[in-house]
Each structure stands twice: as structure tokens, then as C-alpha cells.
Write a protein that holds these residues in place. Structure first.
Motif, short mmCIF file in Angstrom:
data_model
loop_
_atom_site.label_atom_id
_atom_site.label_comp_id
_atom_site.label_asym_id
_atom_site.label_seq_id
_atom_site.Cartn_x
_atom_site.Cartn_y
_atom_site.Cartn_z
N ASP A 151 -20.44 19.46 25.14
CA ASP A 151 -20.42 18.00 25.24
C ASP A 151 -21.82 17.44 25.52
O ASP A 151 -22.21 16.42 24.97
CB ASP A 151 -19.44 17.54 26.33
N LEU A 152 -22.56 18.12 26.40
CA LEU A 152 -23.93 17.66 26.68
C LEU A 152 -24.77 17.68 25.40
O LEU A 152 -25.51 16.74 25.11
CB LEU A 152 -24.59 18.54 27.75
N SER A 153 -24.61 18.75 24.61
CA SER A 153 -25.43 18.84 23.39
C SER A 153 -25.02 17.76 22.39
O SER A 153 -25.87 17.18 21.71
CB SER A 153 -25.34 20.24 22.77
N LYS A 154 -23.73 17.47 22.32
CA LYS A 154 -23.30 16.38 21.43
C LYS A 154 -23.92 15.06 21.89
O LYS A 154 -24.45 14.29 21.09
CB LYS A 154 -21.77 16.20 21.51
N ALA A 155 -23.82 14.81 23.19
CA ALA A 155 -24.31 13.53 23.72
C ALA A 155 -25.82 13.39 23.54
O ALA A 155 -26.30 12.32 23.17
CB ALA A 155 -23.93 13.41 25.20
N ILE A 156 -26.56 14.48 23.77
CA ILE A 156 -28.02 14.41 23.60
C ILE A 156 -28.35 14.11 22.14
O ILE A 156 -29.20 13.27 21.84
CB ILE A 156 -28.69 15.73 24.06
N SER A 157 -27.66 14.78 21.22
CA SER A 157 -27.96 14.57 19.80
C SER A 157 -27.68 13.13 19.39
O SER A 157 -28.37 12.57 18.54
CB SER A 157 -27.18 15.56 18.93
N LEU A 158 -26.69 12.50 20.01
CA LEU A 158 -26.39 11.09 19.71
C LEU A 158 -27.41 10.16 20.35
O LEU A 158 -27.86 9.18 19.73
CB LEU A 158 -25.00 10.72 20.26
N MET A 159 -27.77 10.46 21.60
CA MET A 159 -28.64 9.54 22.33
C MET A 159 -30.10 9.63 21.90
O MET A 159 -30.89 8.73 22.18
CB MET A 159 -28.51 9.76 23.85
N LEU A 160 -30.45 10.70 21.17
CA LEU A 160 -31.82 10.78 20.63
C LEU A 160 -32.04 9.74 19.55
O LEU A 160 -33.17 9.33 19.30
CB LEU A 160 -32.07 12.19 20.07
N THR A 161 -30.96 9.30 18.89
CA THR A 161 -31.14 8.34 17.80
C THR A 161 -30.59 6.95 18.13
O THR A 161 -30.83 6.00 17.40
CB THR A 161 -30.43 8.83 16.52
N ASN A 162 -29.81 6.85 19.21
CA ASN A 162 -29.21 5.55 19.55
C ASN A 162 -29.84 5.00 20.83
O ASN A 162 -30.02 5.74 21.79
CB ASN A 162 -27.69 5.71 19.73
N PRO A 163 -30.19 3.70 20.84
CA PRO A 163 -30.89 3.13 22.01
C PRO A 163 -29.98 2.97 23.24
O PRO A 163 -28.77 2.96 23.10
CB PRO A 163 -31.34 1.76 21.50
N GLY A 164 -30.62 2.84 24.40
CA GLY A 164 -29.87 2.52 25.62
C GLY A 164 -29.37 3.76 26.33
O GLY A 164 -29.87 4.86 26.13
N SER A 165 -28.36 3.53 27.18
CA SER A 165 -27.80 4.61 27.98
C SER A 165 -26.51 5.13 27.34
O SER A 165 -25.79 4.38 26.68
CB SER A 165 -27.48 4.07 29.38
N SER A 166 -26.22 6.40 27.58
CA SER A 166 -24.99 6.98 27.03
C SER A 166 -23.76 6.24 27.57
O SER A 166 -22.71 6.20 26.91
CB SER A 166 -24.92 8.47 27.34
N ALA A 167 -23.89 5.63 28.77
CA ALA A 167 -22.76 4.89 29.33
C ALA A 167 -22.36 3.70 28.45
O ALA A 167 -21.21 3.26 28.44
CB ALA A 167 -23.09 4.40 30.74
N ASP A 168 -23.34 3.18 27.66
CA ASP A 168 -23.05 2.04 26.79
C ASP A 168 -22.10 2.42 25.65
O ASP A 168 -21.56 1.54 24.98
CB ASP A 168 -24.34 1.50 26.14
N TYR A 169 -21.96 3.71 25.41
CA TYR A 169 -21.20 4.14 24.23
C TYR A 169 -19.88 4.82 24.59
O TYR A 169 -19.23 5.38 23.71
CB TYR A 169 -22.07 5.09 23.38
N GLN A 170 -19.51 4.80 25.86
CA GLN A 170 -18.21 5.38 26.25
C GLN A 170 -17.11 4.50 25.69
O GLN A 170 -16.98 3.33 26.08
CB GLN A 170 -18.09 5.44 27.78
#
Ligand code: NAD
Ligand code: ZN
Length: 359
Positions: free
Chosen positions: A107-126
Motif C-alpha cells: 500500500d505504501l508503494s502504491k501511495a508513493i507512486s500516486l503522490m509522485l505525480t499528484n499534487p498535495g497530500s495523500s489525505a486529499d485523495y482518501q
């Protein structure tokens, strides 16, 4: 509307197939100097697996700690770490992010791969389908089987307000490397609890109102593999458990989980119980919802000599209880799958409290 379901693009399965990872990634390393980030569970620090990670000179080995389930703050911190490591290499992005570990690491690797291209905090995308920009190529290498994280379209994160996944088509891995040898060394209890996550996925999917032939086909096969693994313990248990996890994930992808997962999320958010063990604790009290599944689960506990922790909610405060109920109630599709469209009439706040009190 029927869901147009995104699956993992490529899957390699077999004992020792981890050795092919370098060849698989070669196609990604198009330009000389491109980097790959290996997100690896720090339980493997100093273990033989560390030496087998196919690291090239410009790659980054990012150790992650999963003593706590992944938090959005941790994802943001790791993403920033990758960004600055790439800057040092004169690059903007890595060409791949590879998660090596259990559900938390995947899950961490999925989230990092998403957040490298999407702006802001991962909390914005829950939530559901909030991600708009495709992730960096990402691959899963499970070292524990059961969660189905290797196949799912979510990465489950605990944020400031809620425990909720980043659900999107872009979350799905591009590649899964399913090598049963990698799960052989997992501690017995952890293997059981993570395996029970899969077993419970099957029970909740197969008894749910969202069930359809697609989910049933995967769910039934996964369930029978779980039964072989946890009631018979054959020689090729690791191979079977790995496929059970994958099929269990496929089953719930086109249906939903149910009461156990809804309650377990509350337990995990407030008390920090890990997913597999939290599910097991909760499931033991759900005889009224899943009579056959709970009876068989108890046979598995005996066969695998597992003592479930008890009395978890004994000393909790009123505020904690209230928060648990709240977190569980947010998961509306789970309740609807388990109890039907009129679920609110059947599952009141008081009834949820009553169930929690018993745990
Ligand atoms: P985990 O990844 O949390 O790991 C549990 C423990 O086992 C950790 O201490 C870890 O270091 C250790 N471990 C992992 N592999 C090992 C190995 N081969 N040998 C020795 N130790 C090993 O466990 P899990 O049950 O696989 O994952 C639970 C997580 O998955 C939770 O965070 C949950 O929210 C998430 N989850 C995600 C999905 C999804 O679809 N994305 C589905 C269900 C659960
Ligand atoms: Zn689960």
C-alpha cells in the motif's frame, strides 16, 4: 451501471520468479541513468532478501517501517524523500516504484507512486476516484498473502480524520510478482492473521447482497484454497495461499466486504489493531451474521493453535467508543452489501456499540 474493472497488467507466478524482477524492470530503464525506487519492509534489513533486490547504481532502496499501518503523513514524508533523492540524481521522477512486503508495504508503494505525480497530500485523495493523474509505474512483490493488496484498486491509509483508501484505477499495480518462496518465512501467527483476512473477504463476498457470478467464481475458489491451507496444511500451502489472496481480492473487487471489515476499521482507527488481527478478533463475534464461516474459522483457530486476544475494548473511553462507531458507519457500501439496502434499520449505533463492547 456496471463497473469497468481495471486489473493488474502483468502477473508472474512461481517459486523463484522473484529472480526475474531485474529482467522485467529492464524494459522500464529506457534511458541510461533512470532510477527505480524499491520500497522494502525493514523487517528484511540484513536478511538474504536484501541482497536479492536488483538494485542498479542510480536506484533508491527505501526501507519502510510498518509497525503501524500506513498513515497519510508517512506517505507524504516518504514521497518527499523520493523527490529529493531524484533531484540529487538530476531527475524529476523515478521510472518505477516496487513494493516488497506485506499489505502495508504494498500500500505504501502504491501511495508513493500516486503522490509522485499528484499534487498535495495523500489525505486529499482518501475516497473514490479523486486521483486524476496516472501514477508512476508500480509493481507488487508480496511477502505475506491474504490482503489482496496486490490486485486491488485501493491503498488503505489512516488519515487525520478517517481510515479510508485511495480508490482509483490508477492505484492498481502494473505488475505483480507472485513468488510463493517469499512468504515461506513469515511468522506463523502473522501468516494466519493475514490469511484470515483473505478467508473473511471470501465469506463476506459470498454471503453479500452484491454477489454476482464474477465474484462467486473467484470467491469460491479462494475459499476452498483457504480451507486447504488452514485445515489441511499441505506441502504446497504457500502456493495455494498466494493464489487464494489474489482470487479473494478479485472476488471483492467486483462485490464488497461486509460487517467484519466495517467493524474492524473502527477498531483499527481507534485502537491501532492491525487489519488481519483486527478482522480475526471481530469475526469471532459475528456468528449471527456469518454462522457457517465463524464455525469454520474456529476450527482453523484450533488447527493452527491460535489464541485470539480478548478484552480489547474493556477499558476504552466513551469518546473512543463513539469514534469507533463513527468510523464503522462511514463504510456504507459494506453495510449495504452485508445487510441490504435497508441496513440502517438493522444496524443502529446501539447495536454496533453492543458488538464492540463484547470484543
Ligand atoms: P503487514 O504488511 O502490515 O505486515 C505485518 C507484519 O509482518 C509486519 O511486522 C511486517 O514487517 C511483517 N512481515 C511481512 N512479511 C514478512 C515476512 N515474509 N517475514 C517476516 N515478517 C514479515 O501485514 P498484512 O497483513 O499483509 O497487511 C496489512 C495491511 O494491508 C494493513 O495496513 C491493511 O490496511 C492493508 N490492506 C490493504 C488492502 C488493499 O486492498 N490495499 C486490503 C486489505 C488490507
Ligand atoms: Zn481485508
Amino acid at each position: 451501471m456496471f463497473r469497468n474493472f481495471k486489473t493488474v497488467d502483468r502477473i508472474v507466478f512461481g517459486r523463484g520468479c522473484f529472480n526475474q524482477l531485474d529482467d522485467i524492470l529492464a524494459a522500464r530503464r529506457a534511458s541510461a541513468g533512470s532510477s527505480i525506487v524499491f520500497v522494502v519492509d525493514d523487517v528484511f534489513k540484513g536478511k538474504p532478501l536484501e541482497q536479492r533486490v536488483p538494485l542498479h547504481r542510480q536506484d533508491l532502496l527505501l526501507w519502510v517501517n510498518v509497525d503501524h499501518e500506513p498513515k497519510t503523513t508517512y506517505v507524504d514524508q516518504l514521497t518527499a524523500q523520493v523527490r529529493s533523492a531524484m533531484l540529487e540524481r538530476g531527475q524529476t521522477l523515478p521510472v518505477g516504484v516496487i513494493g516488497i512486503g506485506g499489505g502495508s508495504t504494498m500500500d505504501l508503494s502504491k501511495a508513493i507512486s500516486l503522490m509522485l505525480t499528484n499534487p498535495g497530500s495523500s489525505a486529499d485523495y482518501q475516497g473514490w476516484d479523486l486521483i486524476k493523474i496516472p501514477a508512476v509505474y508500480h509493481a507488487a512483490v508480496p511477502t505475506l498473502s491474504g490482503t489482496g493488496a496486490e490486485v486491488s484498486r485501493t491503498t488503505v491509509l489512516t488519515g487525520p480524520q478517517k481510515k479510508l483508501g485511495i480508490n482509483s484505477d490508477f492505484t492498481v499495480f502494473d505488475q505483480a510478482v507472485l513468488d510463493p518462496e517469499l512468504i515461506a518465512g513469515a511468522p506463523r501467527q502473522q501468516r494466519f492473521y493475514t490469511g484470515m483476512d483473505c478467508y473473511i473477504h471470501c465469506i463476506e463476498s459470498l454471503t453479500g447482497t452484491f454477489l454476482n457470478a464474477f465474484s462467486k467464481a473467484y470467491g469460491e475458489k479462494s475459499l476452498s484454497l483457504c480451507q486447504e491451507v488452514f485445515l489441511e496444511d499441505g506441502a504446497d500451502s504457500d502456493d495455494k495461499l498466494m493464489m487464494a489472496s489474489f482470487f479473494g481480492g478479485m472476488s471483492i473487487a467486483y462485490s464488497q466486504v461486509g460487517v467484519c471489515h466495517a467493524l474492524s476499521y473502527g477498531l483499527s482507527f481507534v485502537l491501532g489493531a492491525h487489519h488481519g488481527i483486527g478482522n480475526s478478533i471481530v469475526f469471532d463475534y459475528l456468528e449471527e451474521f456469518y454462522p457457517q464461516g465463524v464455525a469454520e474459522f474456529r476450527q482453523m483457530l484450533v488447527k493452527q493453535q491460535i489464541d485470539l486476544p480478548r478484552g480489547l475494548t474493556a477499558g476504552i473511553s466513551e469518546a473512543q467508543m463513539e469514534k469507533m462507531v463513527e468510523v464503522a458507519l462511514v463504510l456504507e457500501p459494506l453495510w449495504e452489501n452485508a445487510l441490504g439496502k435497508q441496513w440502517r434499520q438493522k444496524m443502529t449505533r446501539e447495536r454496533i456499540r453492543e458488538l464492540y463492547r463484547r470484543m
